[in-house]
Design a protein around this motif. Structure first.
Motif, mmCIF file in Angstrom:
data_model
loop_
_atom_site.group_PDB
_atom_site.id
_atom_site.type_symbol
_atom_site.label_atom_id
_atom_site.label_comp_id
_atom_site.label_asym_id
_atom_site.label_seq_id
_atom_site.Cartn_x
_atom_site.Cartn_y
_atom_site.Cartn_z
ATOM 1 N N GLY A 1 0.813 -1.210 0.000
ATOM 2 C CA GLY A 1 0.000 0.000 0.000
ATOM 3 C C GLY A 1 0.844 1.256 0.000
ATOM 4 N N ASP A 2 0.411 2.251 0.737
ATOM 5 C CA ASP A 2 1.120 3.531 0.819
ATOM 6 C C ASP A 2 2.065 3.505 2.023
ATOM 7 N N VAL A 3 3.289 3.954 1.778
ATOM 8 C CA VAL A 3 4.309 3.958 2.830
ATOM 9 C C VAL A 3 4.920 5.347 2.909
ATOM 10 N N LYS A 4 5.008 5.868 4.110
ATOM 11 C CA LYS A 4 5.635 7.174 4.361
ATOM 12 C C LYS A 4 6.687 7.002 5.457
ATOM 13 N N PRO A 5 8.001 7.006 5.078
ATOM 14 C CA PRO A 5 9.037 6.898 6.112
ATOM 15 C C PRO A 5 9.021 8.114 7.025
ATOM 16 N N GLY A 6 9.490 7.937 8.235
ATOM 17 C CA GLY A 6 9.550 9.048 9.171
ATOM 18 C C GLY A 6 10.589 10.084 8.764
ATOM 19 N N ASN A 7 10.298 11.340 9.031
ATOM 20 C CA ASN A 7 11.247 12.410 8.754
ATOM 21 C C ASN A 7 12.333 12.427 9.822
ATOM 22 N N VAL A 8 13.427 13.100 9.501
ATOM 23 C CA VAL A 8 14.614 13.020 10.352
ATOM 24 C C VAL A 8 15.089 14.422 10.721
ATOM 25 N N TRP A 9 15.295 14.645 12.005
ATOM 26 C CA TRP A 9 15.966 15.846 12.497
ATOM 27 C C TRP A 9 17.420 15.503 12.776
ATOM 28 N N GLY A 10 18.325 16.376 12.328
ATOM 29 C CA GLY A 10 19.751 16.141 12.546
ATOM 30 C C GLY A 10 20.429 17.336 13.182
ATOM 31 N N LEU A 11 21.327 17.057 14.097
ATOM 32 C CA LEU A 11 22.091 18.098 14.790
ATOM 33 C C LEU A 11 23.516 17.615 14.961
ATOM 34 N N ASN A 12 24.474 18.493 14.673
ATOM 35 C CA ASN A 12 25.879 18.148 14.889
ATOM 36 C C ASN A 12 26.632 19.370 15.385
ATOM 37 N N PHE A 13 27.685 19.135 16.094
ATOM 38 C CA PHE A 13 28.534 20.223 16.595
ATOM 39 C C PHE A 13 29.898 19.642 16.921
ATOM 40 N N GLY A 14 30.905 20.519 16.975
ATOM 41 C CA GLY A 14 32.256 20.054 17.253
ATOM 42 C C GLY A 14 33.240 21.200 17.316
ATOM 43 N N MET A 15 34.507 20.837 17.422
ATOM 44 C CA MET A 15 35.601 21.796 17.529
ATOM 45 C C MET A 15 36.778 21.289 16.715
#
Length: 453
Positions: free
Chosen positions: A360-374
């Motif tokens: 049938g119809d499939v909708k994958p979940g959306n993704v939030w991304g966060l990154n940080f560093g030095m």
């Protein structure tokens, strides 16, 4: 007679001697000014020669100094070209301060009969050109997929890379009921899962302007999974091993990035980007799945794909923003992105015996991304970075309903990156990652070799 005869002769002799003495004195008096003039001219010539020699030595010293400064300037130009290819400003040096001009005294010219003249006043001599002010952020060892530095205008960067990921997990399912908390009546299903993933990628980036670049990425995926289990309801004491693999072209990606700020003063460098992921790879619905027996109620099947997909099977669009804050000697950076996965309608998957199963119809979940560093530069050739990457993946929906067992998943990785510049146009980047959650790959290793043209 004799005295009278010699007297006139003696008088004549005395007269002749006196005449000679007078003429000699007159001659001596006459030649003295000429001699003095000749001696004075000789001294002047010697003084002029000494002055010319001194001026020659000064000219040689100035030529040597100009040669050294020219060599230093060529070296700085090479460094500037290298760092422009990497998108970084040139390192500050003593010969780079100001407008690269220096004061030198011109040697004075010698003069006429009175000796040497005064030296001319100091004048400006240009020994280089002023460097162009850079507005690009500094270079750091790359940790994430999005580079923090844009490609300079008119430059092309070709970047082959290799990624290796290893994952392992255990699952225990209890099938039965408990009489008392310490006693289970029923069977236990134990599964151990191991996955190895290799991804070789060819990436090309082109600097359209000094603030805008385009990127294309084509991956090749090779995967292998091993599942060790004991089937429920059978009471078997032996482990069953199910191996599967897959290889092929993955999902091609296209991206565009634009630098929003110059990073002057207290304002950080800010870069906005937009990434589009296609579905050129084999998706999970195209591979054969061992599901027929289990789907009809016989639990002897595995429910696992016979071949592994090389793509996600869905289009996605990812806007994001990256920022860098230079704070000598370190550079702090981070990013925020959101991936929207487009849904697909009328999906069917292939099962054993060539049959198909309608999903049938499939909708994958959306993704939030966060990154940080030095990032920290060790010297002109090497640097290292330390950072963290976080992803929050929403549940998958099928026919408008959340798939049973699908929940929000949290992924987190700790990353350590190294960068070494082999030459003016080639840099080696190595990134090592460790998973911080059970759903994250245990080990990640990425090697990149960007080359600028």
């Amino acid at each position: 007679m004799s005295m009278e005869t010699h007297g006139p002769h003696r008088a004549l002799a005395l007269l002749a001697c006196s005449s000679l003495l007078c003429s000699g004195a007159m001659a001596q008096n006459t030649s003295s000014p000429a001699a003095r003039n000749a001696a004075s001219a000789s001294k002047r010539i010697e003084a002029l020669q000494q002055q010319l020699q001194e001026q020659g030595r000064q000219i040689d010293a100035l030529q040597k100094q100009a040669g050294e400064q020219d060599a230093r300037f060529r070296e700085l130009q090479e460094r500037l070209a290298t760092q422009e290819a990497r998108g970084a400003p040139p390192p500050a040096g003593p010969a780079q301060a100001g407008d690269r001009r220096t004061q030198v005294a011109a040697p004075g010219g010698g003069g006429g009969s009175g000796g040497g003249g005064d030296a001319d006043a100091p004048r400006q001599v240009q020994v280089g050109v002023a460097p162009v002010e850079e507005s690009q952020p500094p270079q750091v060892a790359q940790l994430f997929d999005e580079p923090g530095v844009l490609t300079p205008k008119g430059k092309f960067v070709f970047e082959p890379s290799m990624y290796y990921g290893y994952s392992s997990s255990n699952r225990v399912a209890l099938v039965g009921y408990t009489v008392i908390p310490a006693l289970l009546i029923g069977l236990v299903d134990v599964r151990e899962f191991k996955r190895n993933t290799f991804i070789g990628t060819l990436t090309g980036r082109w600097g359209v302007t000094s603030r805008f670049e385009l990127e294309a990425k084509l991956p090749y995926v090779s995967r292998s999974d091993s599942t060790i289990s004991r089937e429920i309801f059978t009471g078997s004491a032996l482990d069953n091993v199910f191996n599967t693999s897959g290889k092929g072209i993955g999902d091609a990606e296209f991206a565009a990035r634009y630098q929003l700020t110059d990073g002057k003063g207290d304002v950080p460098y800010v870069i906005g980007g937009l990434r589009f992921k296609s579905r050129t790879g084999k998706d999970p619905f195209e591979v054969v799945t061992d599901c027929v027996t289990r789907c009809v109620g016989n639990a002897t099947g595995t429910g696992l794909p016979m071949d592994l997909p090389t793509g996600s099977g869905f289009y996605s669009l990812q806007p994001g923003i990256t920022w860098l804050v230079p704070s000598d000697p370190a550079v702090f950076f981070g990013g925020l992105n959101y991936t929207y996965n487009f849904s697909r309608s009328g999906i069917s998957r292939v099962v054993l015996n060539g049959e198909s199963e309608f999903i049938g119809d499939v909708k994958p979940g959306n993704v939030w991304g966060l990154n940080f560093g030095m990032g920290l530069s060790i010297n002109e050739r090497s640097s290292f970075s330390l950072g963290m990457e976080l992803y929050s993946i929403g549940p998958t929906q099928q026919n408008g309903q959340t798939v049973a067992g699908s929940v929000r998943t949290q992924l987190a990785s700790l990353l350590l990156g190294y960068s070494y510049r082999y030459g003016p146009k080639t840099t080696l980047n190595v990134t090592v990652g460790a998973g911080l959650t059970r759903d994250t790959p245990d080990l990640q290793l990425t090697v990149r070799l960007p080359m600028s043209f």
